[in-house]
Design an enzyme around this catalytic site. Structure first.
Site, PDB file in Angstrom:
ATOM      1  N   LYS A  10      -3.143  -7.210  -7.830  1.00  7.36           N
ATOM      2  CA  LYS A  10      -2.396  -7.512  -6.568  1.00  7.36           C
ATOM      3  C   LYS A  10      -2.505  -9.315  -6.002  1.00  7.36           C
ATOM      4  CE  LYS A  10      -3.845  -3.168  -4.341  1.00  7.36           C
ATOM      5  NZ  LYS A  10      -4.620  -2.490  -2.891  1.00  7.36           N
ATOM      6  N   TYR A  51       3.945   1.243   0.791  1.00  7.12           N
ATOM      7  CA  TYR A  51       3.026   1.301   1.417  1.00  7.12           C
ATOM      8  C   TYR A  51       4.093   2.948   2.807  1.00  7.12           C
ATOM      9  CZ  TYR A  51      -0.485  -1.432  -0.947  1.00  7.12           C
ATOM     10  OH  TYR A  51      -1.410  -1.371  -1.775  1.00  7.12           O
ATOM     11  N   ASN A 114      -8.839  -5.467  -3.097  1.00 11.60           N
ATOM     12  CA  ASN A 114      -9.027  -4.933  -4.107  1.00 11.60           C
ATOM     13  C   ASN A 114      -9.039  -4.757  -5.360  1.00 11.60           C
ATOM     14  OD1 ASN A 114      -6.963  -3.285  -2.913  1.00 11.60           O
ATOM     15  ND2 ASN A 114      -8.375  -1.654  -2.750  1.00 11.60           N
ATOM     16  N   HIS A 117      -3.790  -2.162  -7.254  1.00 12.01           N
ATOM     17  CA  HIS A 117      -3.257  -0.159  -6.847  1.00 12.01           C
ATOM     18  C   HIS A 117      -2.796   0.239  -8.071  1.00 12.01           C
ATOM     19  CE1 HIS A 117      -0.943   2.279  -4.506  1.00 12.01           C
ATOM     20  NE2 HIS A 117       0.109   2.955  -6.337  1.00 12.01           N
ATOM     21  N   GLU A 128       6.897   5.813  -6.700  1.00 10.08           N
ATOM     22  CA  GLU A 128       5.853   5.252  -7.094  1.00 10.08           C
ATOM     23  C   GLU A 128       7.614   3.525  -8.226  1.00 10.08           C
ATOM     24  OE1 GLU A 128       2.433   4.563  -6.765  1.00 10.08           O
ATOM     25  OE2 GLU A 128       1.528   4.869  -5.455  1.00 10.08           O
TER      26      GLU A 128
END
Ligand code: IDP
Ligand code: MG
Length: 137
Positions: A10, A51, A114, A117, A128
């Site tokens: 990320k 998402y 965080n 992913h 995905e």
């Protein structure tokens, strides 16, 4: 059982210069290899697809803003039980609850930022990978 999974590093991981550290952990696992990789600023439409399960939740709008805030690393990792394996290396969603030794546990503090992913099932991985690498066979 060889599998493929979709992994994102990320924008916080890229900004903080943690790409090499995190990729190193993935590459160090026996038999795992990176089969696609790009530094890419993600588009809103792509993130909305990715998402979709979180639409309507309170954390969804700030999550999208965060994911749009800079480039991410987008990759496919392949190898033995890699779907469950990358989730284990990443640790649980909340980095404070994540064990030391996990990526989130070692480097994260706040839930949104965080670092990583990783697809959570074979079904998610297929879905995905198509979103981020539509040309992948
Ligand atoms: P996961 O990434 O561990 O699979 P999900 O529940 O699928 O976690 O949530 C997707 C992402 O949304 C998380 O990785 C995190 O960045 C963010 N997120 C999830 N829950 C919260 C929350 O309660 N507050 C802020 N951000 C959240
Ligand atoms: Mg998830």
């Amino acid at each position: 059982m060889s599998q493929r999974t979709l992994v994102l590093l990320k924008p916080d991981a890229v900004r903080r210069g943690l790409v090499g550290e995190i990729i190193g952990r993935l590459e160090s696992k026996a038999d795992w290899r990176i089969t696609a990789l790009e530094l890419r600023t993600l588009e809103k439409a792509t993130l909305e697809q990715h998402y979709a399960e979180h639409v309507g939740k309170a954390f969804y709008p700030p999550l999208l803003d965060f994911m749009l805030s800079g480039p991410s690393i987008v990759m496919v990792v392949e190898g033995e039980r890699v779907i469950e394996g990358v989730r284990t290396l990443a640790g649980p969603t909340d980095p404070i609850a994540a064990a030391p030794g996990s990526i989130r546990g070692d480097f994260g503090t706040i839930v949104r930022e965080n670092l990583i992913h990783a697809s959570d099932s074979e079904e998610s991985a297929e879905r995905e990978m198509k979103i981020f690498f539509p040309g992948l066979v």
